[in-house]
Design an enzyme around this catalytic site. Structure first.
Site, short mmCIF file in Angstrom:
data_model
loop_
_atom_site.label_atom_id
_atom_site.label_comp_id
_atom_site.label_asym_id
_atom_site.label_seq_id
_atom_site.Cartn_x
_atom_site.Cartn_y
_atom_site.Cartn_z
N SER A 178 50.51 96.65 39.00
CA SER A 178 50.93 95.37 38.45
C SER A 178 51.10 95.46 36.92
O SER A 178 51.88 96.26 36.44
CB SER A 178 49.93 94.29 38.86
OG SER A 178 50.49 93.00 38.74
N ASP A 231 52.85 93.54 45.26
CA ASP A 231 51.77 93.86 44.32
C ASP A 231 50.77 94.88 44.89
O ASP A 231 50.13 94.64 45.91
CB ASP A 231 51.06 92.56 43.98
CG ASP A 231 49.96 92.74 42.96
OD1 ASP A 231 49.84 93.82 42.38
OD2 ASP A 231 49.21 91.77 42.75
#
Length: 305
Positions: free
Chosen positions: A40, A187
């Site tokens: 991320s 993610d």
């Protein structure tokens, strides 16, 4: 030959600006980075540094982006209304009712697949990373994502860098999932918030992990099924994270837990906290470099024998 020091840079939204401070601190200590794995925001900062290993340039580029018009148009700060760790005395349905009064957010979260469109998300990552390819970076790098189709961790070590980083940062509901061949990527923090194992797979001998997440919050009251589901997800994610962190040689935890993940205006504070985290562990970091050299020598002796 220098010890192969790898960095595992974790996710955490705006708290991830501390990674820049960590990089600045490591440079000041003369620590050469062999490889970087990022999840991320950790993938964003890690990729920028792997392209051009100068922390001051990464800091300048990120600051310019945050102050620019393209970032202002994302309006990500409004997502703070989704934070369910506020005042527990206020009933969940009251916060949701106030949230749903915002017509834009109603359309963004409940009707569209994500707050940011595919095009706008792509423009953001393209502006930060250009059209570089992962395998061509100055420092070996991988972005960590999760394949929703097979439910497994994916290490992106080749291909378009902005696309790889966008996949790693695609928080469900905020950024759109990324198609990568037969995979649907989101993610990486779902399974590997701080990617220690990934950077070892890149050849790191010593791993410094940077955890910019929050501690598992204490909860005394769960008043609805939704709150229970969210809590169960928190517990699971925390357990996975702690398990992976336990295999790092050193874990740095910049003091950014007080930041909300959308506190992008606290950029300078985040960078400063990262630098401070390195200063506090400077002796241990330099010690790890020496330990890596000793360990390499012992392995060579075993081979000779």
């Amino acid at each position: 030959m220098a010890t192969k020091v790898g960095l595992a840079l974790g996710g955490g939204g705006a708290r991830g600006f501390a990674h820049i401070g960590v990089l600045k601190g490591l440079e000041a200590l003369g620590v050469q980075i062999h490889s970087i794995a990022g999840t991320s925001m950790g993938a964003v900062i890690g990729a920028m540094y792997a392209m051009n290993p100068r922390a001051d340039e990464v800091e300048g580029r990120m600051r310019a982006f945050l102050e620019g018009e393209r970032f202002a148009k994302t309006k990500l700060r409004i997502l703070r209304d989704l934070d369910l760790h506020g005042d527990r005395k206020v009933r969940l349905f009251q916060r949701l009712a106030a949230f749903l009064q915002r017509e834009m957010m109603l359309q963004a979260v409940l009707i569209r697949p994500s707050v940011l469109s595919q095009q706008r998300a792509w423009e953001i990552f393209l502006s930060l990373l250009g059209r570089a390819r992962v395998e061509e970076l100055t420092i070996p790098f991988c972005a960590v994502a999760v394949d929703l189709v097979k439910g497994e961790r994916v290490l992106l070590r080749r291909g378009s860098l902005p696309k790889a980083v966008m996949a790693s940062a695609s928080v469900v509901g905020v950024l759109p999932p990324v198609r990568w061949g037969d995979k649907l990527l989101v993610d990486g923090g779902l399974l590997s918030m701080v990617p220690v194992e990934a950077v070892r797979e890149l050849g790191a001998e010593v791993v410094i992990a940077v955890d910019v997440g929050r501690e598992l919050p204490f909860v005394q009251y769960i008043g609805s099924g939704l709150e229970g589901i969210l809590r169960a997800m928190e517990v699971m994610s925390h357990a996975l994270q702690e398990r992976e962190l336990s295999s790092a040689d050193l874990v740095l935890k910049p003091r950014v837990a007080r930041f909300h993940w959308t506190d992008f205006e606290r950029f300078s504070e985040g960078v400063a906290e990262g630098e401070e985290a390195v200063r506090e562990e400077a002796d241990r970091i330099l010690g790890l470099k020496r330990m890596g050299l000793i360990a390499r020598g012992l392995r060579r002796l075993r081979v000779i024998r």
